[in-house]
Design a protein around this motif. Sequence first.
Motif, short mmCIF file in Angstrom:
data_model
loop_
_atom_site.label_atom_id
_atom_site.label_comp_id
_atom_site.label_asym_id
_atom_site.label_seq_id
_atom_site.Cartn_x
_atom_site.Cartn_y
_atom_site.Cartn_z
N GLY A 139 -18.59 88.64 110.02
CA GLY A 139 -19.21 88.85 111.32
C GLY A 139 -18.71 87.84 112.36
N GLU A 140 -19.35 87.87 113.55
CA GLU A 140 -18.95 86.99 114.62
C GLU A 140 -18.97 85.53 114.17
OE1 GLU A 140 -21.37 90.33 116.60
OE2 GLU A 140 -21.02 89.47 114.61
N GLY A 141 -18.03 84.77 114.74
CA GLY A 141 -17.92 83.36 114.38
C GLY A 141 -16.73 83.09 113.49
N ALA A 142 -16.22 84.14 112.84
CA ALA A 142 -15.06 83.96 111.97
C ALA A 142 -13.75 84.07 112.73
CB ALA A 142 -15.08 85.00 110.86
N GLU A 143 -13.81 84.67 113.93
CA GLU A 143 -12.58 84.93 114.66
C GLU A 143 -11.98 83.63 115.22
OE1 GLU A 143 -15.96 85.75 117.62
OE2 GLU A 143 -15.56 85.95 115.47
N ARG A 144 -10.65 83.64 115.38
CA ARG A 144 -9.94 82.49 115.95
C ARG A 144 -8.61 82.97 116.52
NH1 ARG A 144 -9.03 82.44 110.48
NH2 ARG A 144 -6.84 82.20 109.85
N PRO A 145 -8.09 82.32 117.55
CA PRO A 145 -6.79 82.73 118.11
C PRO A 145 -5.69 82.62 117.06
CG PRO A 145 -7.93 81.19 119.56
CD PRO A 145 -8.70 81.20 118.29
N GLY A 146 -4.81 83.60 117.06
CA GLY A 146 -3.67 83.56 116.15
C GLY A 146 -3.99 83.95 114.72
N MET A 147 -5.21 84.42 114.45
CA MET A 147 -5.57 84.75 113.07
C MET A 147 -4.70 85.89 112.54
SD MET A 147 -9.27 86.58 113.74
CE MET A 147 -9.50 87.83 115.01
N ALA A 148 -4.26 85.73 111.29
CA ALA A 148 -3.46 86.73 110.57
C ALA A 148 -2.10 87.00 111.22
CB ALA A 148 -4.24 88.03 110.41
N ARG A 149 -1.60 86.05 112.01
CA ARG A 149 -0.30 86.26 112.66
C ARG A 149 0.81 86.49 111.64
NH1 ARG A 149 2.44 84.97 117.49
NH2 ARG A 149 0.63 83.93 118.39
N THR A 150 0.79 85.72 110.54
CA THR A 150 1.85 85.86 109.53
C THR A 150 1.84 87.26 108.93
OG1 THR A 150 1.69 83.51 109.01
CG2 THR A 150 2.77 84.92 107.39
N LEU A 151 0.66 87.79 108.67
CA LEU A 151 0.59 89.16 108.13
C LEU A 151 1.12 90.15 109.16
CD1 LEU A 151 -2.84 89.30 106.27
CD2 LEU A 151 -0.58 88.80 105.35
N TYR A 152 0.79 89.94 110.42
CA TYR A 152 1.25 90.85 111.46
C TYR A 152 2.78 90.85 111.51
CZ TYR A 152 2.24 92.80 116.07
OH TYR A 152 2.74 93.56 117.10
#
Length: 985
Positions: free
Chosen positions: A556-569
Amino acid sequence: MTSPDSSAATLRRALVAIDQLQRDLAAARAQRTEPIAVVGLGCRFPGGVVDADSYWRLLSDGVDAIQEVPSDRWNVDAFYQSEVGQPGTMTTRWGGFLDRIDEFDAEFFGISPREAEAMDPNQRLVLEVAWEALEHAGYARLAGSRTGVFIGVIGNDYALRNFRRPDEVTPYVVTGNAHSVVSGRLAYLLDLRGPAVSVDTACSSSLVSVHLACQSLRSGDCDLALAGGVNVMLSPLPTIGFSQFGMMAPDGRCRTFDAAANGFVRGEGCGLVVLKRLSDALAADDHVLAVIRGGAINQDGRSTGLTAPNVLSQRDLLRRALDASGVSASQVSYIEAHGTATTLGDPIETEALAEVYPAEPGGEWHLGSVKTNFGHLEAAAGVAGLIKVILALRHRAIPAHLHFERLNPLIGLERPPFTVPTRLTEWVPRDGRRIAGVSSFGLSGTNVHLLVEEGPQRQPVAPDDCRPLSVLALSARSEDGLRALATRHSELLGATAPPPVADHCWSANTGRMHFTHRLAVVGGTATELRAALDRAMEQLAPAAVRDPEVAFLFSGEGAERPGMARTLYETAPVFREAIERCHELLADPLLPVLFPARPDATDFRRPTRGQPALFAVEYALAQLWRSWGVEPAAVLGHGVGEVAAACTAGVIKLEGALRLVTERARLVEAGAAGMDAFRRVVAEIGHAPPRIPFVSALTGALQPWDRAPGAEHWSGQADGPVRFSDGVATLRGLGHHRFVEIGPDATLLDDLDPGADLLRLPSLRAGANDWETILRTLAELYRHGTDVDWIGFDRGYRRTRVPVPTSPFTRTRHWYESSPATDVPAPAPAPVPAAEPLLTRAALLALPPEERFDVLADHLARGVGVALGSGSGPRRKAAVAAVRVGFDQPLLELGLDSLMAMGLRNQIRSQLGVTLPIAGLLQGASVRRVAERILHLLDDAETSPTGTSSTGTSPSDDPTDALLAELERLPAEERQALLAEEDGR
């Protein structure tokens, strides 16, 4: 009168029809002559040959693998006599033998010890070598496929040697020694649906089998084929018979084509090739080892004698084979001859070859025979020669023909068109091609000749290192087997020039079956994988209880952060495609928010920015897991994660989910004032009942299967209390113990109460390497029994199949030792003192309810173990080696068959008064499931008004009463004694 326009139209239609007929005819001709690709092979030959590499070492080193007859085959001193024609004697002490012929990994193939000891080693060898051949080809799952099996087999030595008394013959002896079952058992165990044919044309059986397999592939009867032959020497009788013919070489050397040739040496072994239409093999990017261009088969007809070859038939055979292959004789540079070193056979064979394969001076072709290395393998001889040619083509070198000094003067050729290589010789192509002929002739007159060409060279493919890490998933039937397999992989990875890690892992993961005992390691280099394997073997635990089901928990909310999962993308095609799909559907651009130019961007502080980004990452992660074959058995989400969970469960389509997330975020920013607008928007979004269990954090309960959540649900979910812990409790109540968090961090997992049976795994962790985190989770899921789609795992990356270790066999002795020959049954064994009686219904129900399962399951496990391990015939008790049976092991995989299941069912009915269906004991049954079913039926009986526990059929009316299985055929005293002995183990 016909108009010109009408005539022209008719002519055009006729021309179109003619053109189509010509196309159809060309296609039919092409189908009849399509080349056949060899895409895999397996072999077991004398001289320690266990695979292609060891076979090539024997050939290239010029090894003579002949030895004196081992004492465990027969007493050679009792039969040897140097003088030809002495009745009951043999003129040789020599042969080509396999090691440990009495051993077999019955557990690997789900065959009980009692059945394994009744099986001819011919059948055992075919099973093991076929498995290795398919793994060599990279084919792991063929169940239900149109795969054909063509096996040459001629001997019955095991039955001749061991089953001499009428009371020694059991149903397993019948199936274990029938030639038809050599091919049929393999097709049965692997669930193959193409033709299954056992072939007996004497010495040409295996190459005839290959030829028949090629024809079956061309006709469309099968799409893949296993073909070859097997031969085992256990009885002295055939050697005695050949000695009476004067065919055996007294000195134990097969001197084919040599002036000193004096007969052949018998040998044993097994060889199989995996075949496929060349067009199909190229389309599938199979590794083509060689190409069978074509061949021919014929019969000697009325030659000078029943067993005498016919030069006219051989010439016709060779010419027809060349014609069928589209190959000219001048293009053939090597012939692997039948070459038995007999005074009659060698001259006739070389005369036919010289006429059909002429050569100008300086243009001679090479002639050889593998019989000089390890003798005449009879039913496996032709395929041994074929595999030799395949390996020679791969290495572009022709092995030495042993024991050759001077051409046999009986070969009356003034100028032979061939040379006999006496050392390893470079194979020089002709017209840019390397082509060989392979011959095999049968004692009964059936001949076959194949033309084999070098396979197409694979174009080098640059390693695809887009994904920096790989998973190596290994499994085996037993812990010992798993350790052996891990050791083999560690050794290969430690070689001087190991293959690219990604190719090694892909080849192992996709080209092997996956069993109960598992480990998986993660690494980016060969060194990293070796170190991980060493650590895994040090910490190897007993096989985890198989629990493939996984529940997804969405953050849920609060886990998000800038650049998250960039390597997977950047490196995971499926993940990137899902993110870009969300980007296209959202009104506001997603990618600049998700991957900002500045890492300290503040856009995530606004719900309308952060929540759609969080949803997109969770949706993409779910798609990534699903592409790897990890489907959620249930879903639960927290906050915006509940929308992602609903989308994953099929409640909302992606477009509607993105709209819901966007409006939900606006509501959070606007507060209560925006609630009416939110309700109106949500009401417009289409909803459906969940396709998989969907637990709501709003209620903490399971969403009804027939009801879709609507505007009221999402309105309450947006501003109401979160009952996430209740939702987890609901999942656990449904039997879920494996949880994977779908989100950029492990915020939910860290708050779960740990439990001994709880597996909590993240997809990603803040501050950790994306790939390392998610792949370690995948490895752990695999170890606990989750089935992974390894083809899907590497879809989107370039991969090349490379050689990797085959599954190791953990062999033990399975051998029937015959009683002295007699024409009458042996006396009945003396009574065995009565031991502890078998469990009865009254004894079971007298126990406290909480103890009943353990006691019943223990009795069932011991009873099944005795049934699986007890011997055959009058030696039944003496051969007991009871199998250890775990409560959760599938009984079918342990080797429980319909006979044993019938006996077990009858015992259960007799002792406990409960009738179980036979299918319930075979299809997915385990001791645990059977015990639970019995207790359930007993409980029903205690609470029912009539007090009966029948499943609908009373014992007296059951038509199967007369079908007593092997378990019930044991005397009662002996049966009780066996269980008593097992108690003391």
